[in-house]
Design a protein around this motif. Structure first.
Motif, short mmCIF file in Angstrom:
data_model
loop_
_atom_site.label_atom_id
_atom_site.label_comp_id
_atom_site.label_asym_id
_atom_site.label_seq_id
_atom_site.Cartn_x
_atom_site.Cartn_y
_atom_site.Cartn_z
N ASN A 164 -2.27 1.85 -13.84
CA ASN A 164 -2.78 3.22 -13.99
C ASN A 164 -1.77 4.11 -14.71
O ASN A 164 -2.15 4.98 -15.50
CB ASN A 164 -3.11 3.80 -12.62
N LEU A 165 -0.46 3.89 -14.44
CA LEU A 165 0.57 4.67 -15.14
C LEU A 165 0.54 4.37 -16.64
O LEU A 165 0.63 5.29 -17.47
CB LEU A 165 1.95 4.35 -14.57
N PHE A 166 0.43 3.10 -17.00
CA PHE A 166 0.33 2.75 -18.42
C PHE A 166 -0.93 3.36 -19.04
O PHE A 166 -0.92 3.78 -20.21
CB PHE A 166 0.31 1.23 -18.58
N TRP A 167 -1.98 3.37 -18.27
CA TRP A 167 -3.24 3.96 -18.76
C TRP A 167 -3.04 5.45 -19.05
O TRP A 167 -3.48 5.96 -20.08
CB TRP A 167 -4.32 3.72 -17.71
N GLN A 168 -2.37 6.15 -18.14
CA GLN A 168 -2.13 7.58 -18.35
C GLN A 168 -1.23 7.83 -19.56
O GLN A 168 -1.37 8.85 -20.24
CB GLN A 168 -1.50 8.19 -17.09
N ASP A 169 -0.31 6.89 -19.82
CA ASP A 169 0.60 7.05 -20.96
C ASP A 169 0.00 6.52 -22.27
O ASP A 169 0.72 6.42 -23.27
CB ASP A 169 1.91 6.33 -20.67
N ARG A 170 -1.25 6.10 -22.24
CA ARG A 170 -1.95 5.59 -23.43
C ARG A 170 -1.37 4.29 -23.96
O ARG A 170 -1.47 4.00 -25.16
CB ARG A 170 -1.93 6.65 -24.55
N LYS A 171 -0.77 3.52 -23.10
CA LYS A 171 -0.27 2.20 -23.48
C LYS A 171 -1.35 1.18 -23.12
O LYS A 171 -1.34 0.55 -22.05
CB LYS A 171 1.05 1.90 -22.78
N PRO B 170 6.82 12.46 -8.81
CA PRO B 170 6.69 13.29 -10.02
C PRO B 170 6.73 12.42 -11.27
O PRO B 170 7.27 11.32 -11.27
CB PRO B 170 7.92 14.21 -9.93
N ARG B 171 6.16 12.93 -12.32
CA ARG B 171 6.00 12.13 -13.54
C ARG B 171 7.32 11.55 -14.06
O ARG B 171 7.38 10.38 -14.43
CB ARG B 171 5.31 12.97 -14.62
N PRO B 172 8.43 12.32 -14.09
CA PRO B 172 9.68 11.72 -14.60
C PRO B 172 10.25 10.61 -13.71
O PRO B 172 11.04 9.80 -14.17
CB PRO B 172 10.65 12.92 -14.67
N GLN B 173 9.84 10.58 -12.43
CA GLN B 173 10.40 9.61 -11.50
C GLN B 173 9.50 8.41 -11.27
O GLN B 173 9.86 7.51 -10.50
CB GLN B 173 10.67 10.30 -10.16
N ARG B 174 8.35 8.37 -11.90
CA ARG B 174 7.41 7.28 -11.61
C ARG B 174 7.91 5.93 -12.09
O ARG B 174 7.70 4.90 -11.44
CB ARG B 174 6.05 7.60 -12.26
N LYS B 175 8.58 5.91 -13.22
CA LYS B 175 9.08 4.63 -13.74
C LYS B 175 10.13 4.04 -12.80
O LYS B 175 10.07 2.84 -12.47
CB LYS B 175 9.68 4.84 -15.13
N ALA B 176 11.07 4.86 -12.36
CA ALA B 176 12.10 4.36 -11.43
C ALA B 176 11.47 3.93 -10.11
O ALA B 176 11.85 2.90 -9.53
CB ALA B 176 13.16 5.44 -11.20
N LYS B 177 10.49 4.72 -9.64
CA LYS B 177 9.83 4.36 -8.39
C LYS B 177 9.06 3.05 -8.54
O LYS B 177 9.00 2.22 -7.61
CB LYS B 177 8.88 5.48 -7.99
N ALA C 103 0.82 -1.20 0.00
CA ALA C 103 0.00 0.00 0.00
C ALA C 103 0.86 1.26 0.00
O ALA C 103 0.58 2.23 -0.72
CB ALA C 103 -0.92 -0.01 1.22
N LEU C 104 1.94 1.26 0.81
CA LEU C 104 2.81 2.43 0.86
C LEU C 104 3.58 2.62 -0.44
O LEU C 104 3.75 3.75 -0.93
CB LEU C 104 3.79 2.31 2.04
N TRP C 105 4.06 1.52 -1.02
CA TRP C 105 4.79 1.65 -2.29
C TRP C 105 3.86 2.11 -3.41
O TRP C 105 4.25 2.89 -4.29
CB TRP C 105 5.44 0.32 -2.65
N ALA C 106 2.62 1.64 -3.40
CA ALA C 106 1.66 2.10 -4.41
C ALA C 106 1.39 3.60 -4.25
O ALA C 106 1.29 4.34 -5.24
CB ALA C 106 0.35 1.32 -4.28
N GLU C 107 1.31 4.06 -3.00
CA GLU C 107 1.14 5.49 -2.76
C GLU C 107 2.37 6.27 -3.21
O GLU C 107 2.26 7.39 -3.73
CB GLU C 107 0.85 5.73 -1.28
N ALA C 108 3.58 5.68 -3.00
CA ALA C 108 4.81 6.34 -3.43
C ALA C 108 4.85 6.49 -4.95
O ALA C 108 5.28 7.53 -5.48
CB ALA C 108 6.02 5.55 -2.94
N VAL C 109 4.41 5.46 -5.66
CA VAL C 109 4.35 5.55 -7.13
C VAL C 109 3.36 6.63 -7.56
O VAL C 109 3.61 7.41 -8.49
CB VAL C 109 3.96 4.18 -7.72
N LYS C 110 2.24 6.71 -6.86
CA LYS C 110 1.22 7.70 -7.21
C LYS C 110 1.70 9.12 -6.91
O LYS C 110 1.41 10.06 -7.66
CB LYS C 110 -0.06 7.39 -6.43
N MET C 111 2.46 9.30 -5.82
CA MET C 111 2.89 10.64 -5.41
C MET C 111 4.14 11.11 -6.16
O MET C 111 4.44 12.30 -6.14
CB MET C 111 3.19 10.65 -3.90
#
Length: 930
Positions: free
Chosen positions: A837-844, A810-817, A800-808
């Motif tokens: 959700n990240l793939f969804w936002q990137d239209r993948k 910044p956009r350039p750091q989401r992949k590494a996170k 749950a915490l890691w999912a929140e960290a990915v959500k919080m």
């Protein structure tokens, strides 16, 4: 005298005899040549130190004696060298003669030892520095001048990863001998006439002959075409008799032609010599001829291979392998002739006859060859099966009738004949087969299947019982594993023989099993059959077990669950009816029976079952609660109130579940005072029931009494300090009231009472983010990030915490996170959903769909993931894909998830099914984003 300085006397007169200056202070006397004076002998009785000249006299005497010795040596004429050699010492050298007569005593030994220790000590003082310096110089030299082995060390290390295929692909180096070869090739410049002729050949050159025709002189081009045609003709001679070369793509196919290296050619030559020796030594050895032919085939010399195998046929006419190999190496027409000769030499060879039949293209010709073979080999089962497979049904029946006469010991022929006959004739065939093969169980099983297929199910059990008895009389032991496999095979037969399966299980499942092991063994057998997909066999095993042990409720529960998985509601209802008769005190069976009728839509039937259960189990609270749930879910609150009131009035009182259910009913009805009274009564009896404290706080909060809600939450947290929802609800109340500092204090106190709890850290992080709704305050963002980092340090494996960290992030750091989160918590559904959700936002779209499906498959009990998946499919997949997701969600029936529970626990949504809740969650998602 007084005005001048004092001067000491300097003239002391002559020195006394034997005086040496400074001898009293430890100084040693010495003499120079001027002190020696003339060589005057000392007076008798004088010592070397007498009167100043005694020492000079001693030295003069020594010199005189030495001169006399040298003179005598010179007079001896060459004796000096011998004397010098005589006086030479290995240790002292030529000076050893001076001390030749000296004795080496203990003092000398001690002095040598001391000097040696001093030398060793002096040598050890800087030994480490010296050795380090030498080592450094040596390493520097090796770095500057590396060895050949060191230069290829990294390459050698990589050889360990080379696969066998890569080794085989390494080309041979050929012959690179270091010996100097004589090269007789000499270079001579081409004459001008040759160059001119080459230029003429490139052009179109024609000449006119006597008859006036034009003749093309481009001989070189025509020669090239001729050579190409010859190569095509040569390659067209294949084993199958048809060309395998495409003339249009010949030049392209040249790339795939294997070119033998010199090493391979050398190996072929060696093998050719060895095989020549083999066939010359023993010409009757068939494998030698076959190996020689295959070697020539491998070398590309097909004609030589045919020649060798022809000689092998002549030398070994009784070897069927030689004839078959000869047929393989020749064209189909020649192969037929070769096999015709082969069957003359070996008329009883099944292999040759079968190969001859394969060479025929038409079925009639194949049948003719096989029938001719059966004339010579009537007892070959392989030939009979081959000819039957190629024949029509009527002909096959006649052939099988003859086959069972020729091969009566082969059960497959009997069974095949029985399948082709009518019912009456099949029974006769099987009876005859049983008389011929009394120890074969397959005949009995086929007879049972025959009776079931013809509607005579009453005979199935009798036939199986007779089979076991007859086989036992003929010495065949009953192997239960074999019979269970036959039962599974009968279930999977086309059409399924379910009666045969059931009777086989009934008769044989207990064979060889001790009575105390029966229950455990049968449960294991049923589980294994269910894993293999043999559900009917598992049902038969459990049915038999329930018949043997009717009072074991565990067996009935397993049987009911199996029926539930199969989906046969009528069979499950009948099974549960029998179960409650044999186990009337088993509450779980009554509950399963009532729920099954309720799910089938028979609410009155479910009430009847529960009434019967009340009669047998009047004090069972679970049955009372089941009756309450039935009425509550069917929107009968008055009935539910009555049932709960009866439970509360029972002796011994009711449990906290009953009080909480009573409050739930009052909340649905809307009676606030009665709900508060129920919660107060329940908390008085059960002060540690945190759910009722939470309900009380929610009730007061819904009524607008913040102080009363705060008091309820505070009391609940004091009595139930490990109830995380209570702490978060109290903090949320303070946050809504505008007391952010107090909310932080509550969560901090909760973390102190409940260390390493991921949900408290998540609530604190979201609280800091909620303090800045716009999301632009750097202080709020920094505080939230700090809390999240501390939470991840304390709970490093929290999905749950890691999912929140990915959500919080910044956009350039989401992949590494996301990568870090997957490393820490592999296959966590929350992290996988956040990445989707990240793939969804990137239209993948494809990747997002795959990750959503993965998250819902790993944990189908989280409703939030189903809602996100359904919303995604509505946007990108269409109505059909969204309907498929909704169907899967309805089957999974999720119960958890932050949004899912918040929507589902709304009083208006209490009676909604999973699909309705799914759509409401999606609607709230859209409203939240808007």
């Amino acid at each position: 005298m007084a005005g001048r300085g004092y001067a000491p006397p300097t003239n002391f007169g002559e020195a006394p005899k034997g005086y040496v200056p400074g001898i009293g202070r430890g100084a040693a006397g010495f003499m120079t040549r001027s002190d020696l004076g003339g060589a005057v002998a000392p007076a008798p009785g004088q010592t070397g130190l007498g009167e100043g000249a005694g020492s000079r006299s001693a030295l003069a005497k020594f010199q005189r004696e030495n001169a006399e010795k040298q003179a005598e040596a010179a007079a001896a004429g060459g004796g000096g060298d011998a004397d010098e050699d005589k006086d030479f010492d290995k240790f002292e050298g030529a000076d050893g003669g001076l001390f030749a007569n000296a004795e080496y005593d203990e003092d000398d030994e001690e002095a040598d030892r001391i000097y040696a220790e001093i030398d060793a000590h002096m040598d050890s003082r800087r030994r480490a520095q010296r050795e380090a310096r030498l080592k450094e110089e040596l390493e520097k030299y090796r770095r500057d001048n590396p060895k050949i082995t060191e230069q290829f060390r990294d390459l050698k290390r990589k050889l360990g990863d080379v696969s066998y295929e890569e080794w085989d692909a390494i080309p041979d180096i050929g012959d690179y001998t270091i010996k100097k070869k004589k090269d007789f090739a000499q270079f001579a410049p081409a004459p001008d006439t040759l160059l001119q002729r080459a230029l003429d050949e490139k052009g179109v050159s024609t000449q006119e002959v006597d008859d006036g025709a034009l003749t093309d002189l481009n001989a070189v081009g025509e020669g090239r075409g001729t050579v190409l045609g010859l190569k095509l003709d040569k390659l067209s001679d294949s084993v199958s008799g048809q060309t395998v070369v495409d003339p249009k793509g010949y030049l392209t196919d040249l790339k795939s032609i294997k070119i033998s290296s010199e090493a391979e050619i050398s190996d072929i030559k060696k093998a050719r010599l060895l095989l020549k020796s083999v066939i010359s030594t023993n010409p009757k050895h068939a494998p030698g001829w076959i190996a020689a032919a295959r070697l020539e085939e491998l070398a590309g010399k097909l004609q030589a291979a045919r020649s060798f195998i022809q000689k092998g046929c002549d030398a070994c006419p009784k070897s069927e392998d030689v004839w078959i190999e000869a047929a393989r190496l020749n064209t189909p027409e020649n192969a037929k002739a070769i096999l015709a000769r082969g069957v003359v030499s070996l008329p009883n060879s099944v292999k040759i006859w079968m190969q001859a039949a394969k060479l025929e293209a038409e079925d009639d010709r194949k049948r003719r060859v096989l029938r001719r073979a059966l004339e010579n080999i009537p007892n070959s089962v392989k030939l009979w099966k081959a000819v039957v497979d190629l024949s029509r049904e009527d002909d096959a029946r006649v052939l099988l009738s003859r086959a069972v006469e020729c091969c009566p010991q082969h059960v497959d022929l009997w069974l095949a004949l029985a399948r082709l006959e009518t019912y009456e004739q099949a029974r006769k065939v099987l009876n005859k087969a049983r008389e011929t093969l009394p120890t074969e169980p397959a005949i009995w099983i086929t007879a049972a299947k025959l009776e079931e297929a013809n509607g005579n199910g009453a005979m199935v059990g009798k036939i199986v019982e007779r089979a076991v008895k007859s086989l036992g009389n003929h010495g065949v032991s009953v192997d239960r594993e074999y019979w269970l496999k036959e039962a599974e095979a009968a279930e999977k037969n086309d059409p399924p023989a379910l009666a045969v399966c059931r009777e086989i299980v009934r008769v044989t499942v207990g064979a060889g099993v001790e009575e105390e092991d029966m229950k455990r063994t049968w449960k294991a057998d049923a589980a294994e059959c269910e894993k293999r997909g043999s559900t009917h066999t598992a049902r038969a095993i459990l049915a038999h077990a329930c018949g043997v042990f009717p009072a074991k409720k565990g067996l009935w529960v397993l049987a009911a669950k199996l029926e539930k998985s199969v989906g046969d509601s009528a069979a499950m209802d009948a099974l549960l009816k029998r179960a409650v008769v044999h186990c009337p005190r088993a509450e779980v069976l009554w509950l399963m029976a009532a729920k099954e009728r309720w799910l089938c839509g028979d609410v009155p039937g479910a009430r009847d079952v529960l009434e019967e259960a009340f009669v047998v189990n009047p004090d069972s609270e679970d049955i009372w609660l089941a009756a309450f749930k039935l009425e509550f879910e069917n929107r009968e609150p008055e009935r539910a109130r009555v049932l709960l009131a009866k439970i509360r009035e029972k002796e011994g009182g009711a449990s906290e579940r009953v009080w909480m259910k009573s409050a739930i009913v009052e909340r649905e009805v809307g009676d606030v005072a009665e709900e508060r009274r129920m919660l107060a009564g329940g908390l008085e009896k059960f002060p540690t029931a945190w759910k009722m404290w939470l309900m009380l706080g929610q009730l007061e909060e819904a009524q607008g009494d913040v102080d009363a809600a705060r008091t309820a939450y505070t009391k609940g947290c004091r009595r139930c300090h490990d109830a995380i929802p209570l702490w978060t609800a109290a903090a949320t109340l303070e946050q809504r009231s505008g007391f952010s500092a107090k909310a932080r204090a509550i969560l901090e106190q909760a973390r102190t009472r409940n260390p390493k709890n991921e949900w408290l850290w998540l609530a604190a992080t979201r609280q800091e983010r909620a303090a800045d709704p716009s999301g632009v305050d750097p202080e709020a963002i920094k505080a939230a990030d700090a809390l999240l980092s501390k939470g991840l340090q304390e709970c490093p494996a929290s999905g749950a915490l890691w999912a929140e960290a990915v959500k919080m992030a910044p956009r350039p750091q989401r992949k590494a996170k996301s990568v870090d989160a997957l490393k820490r918590c592999d296959n966590d559904p929350r992290i996988i959903a956040s990445i989707a959700n990240l793939f969804w936002q990137d239209r993948k779209v494809d990747k997002a769909r795959s990750w959503f499906n993965r998250s819902c498959t790993i944990d189908p009990d989280i409703g939030d993931h189903w809602a996100a998946y359904y919303r995604f499919e509505l946007q990108h997949g269409g109505d059909a894909a969204a309907a498929a997701v909704a169907k899967r969600c309805r089957e999974a029936d999720p119960k958890h998830g932050e949004l899912w529970q918040r929507v589902g626990k709304n009083v208006k949504n209490w009676h909604d099914d999973a699909e309705t809740l799914l759509k409401k969650c999606v609607a709230e998602m859209g409203a939240g984003e808007a």
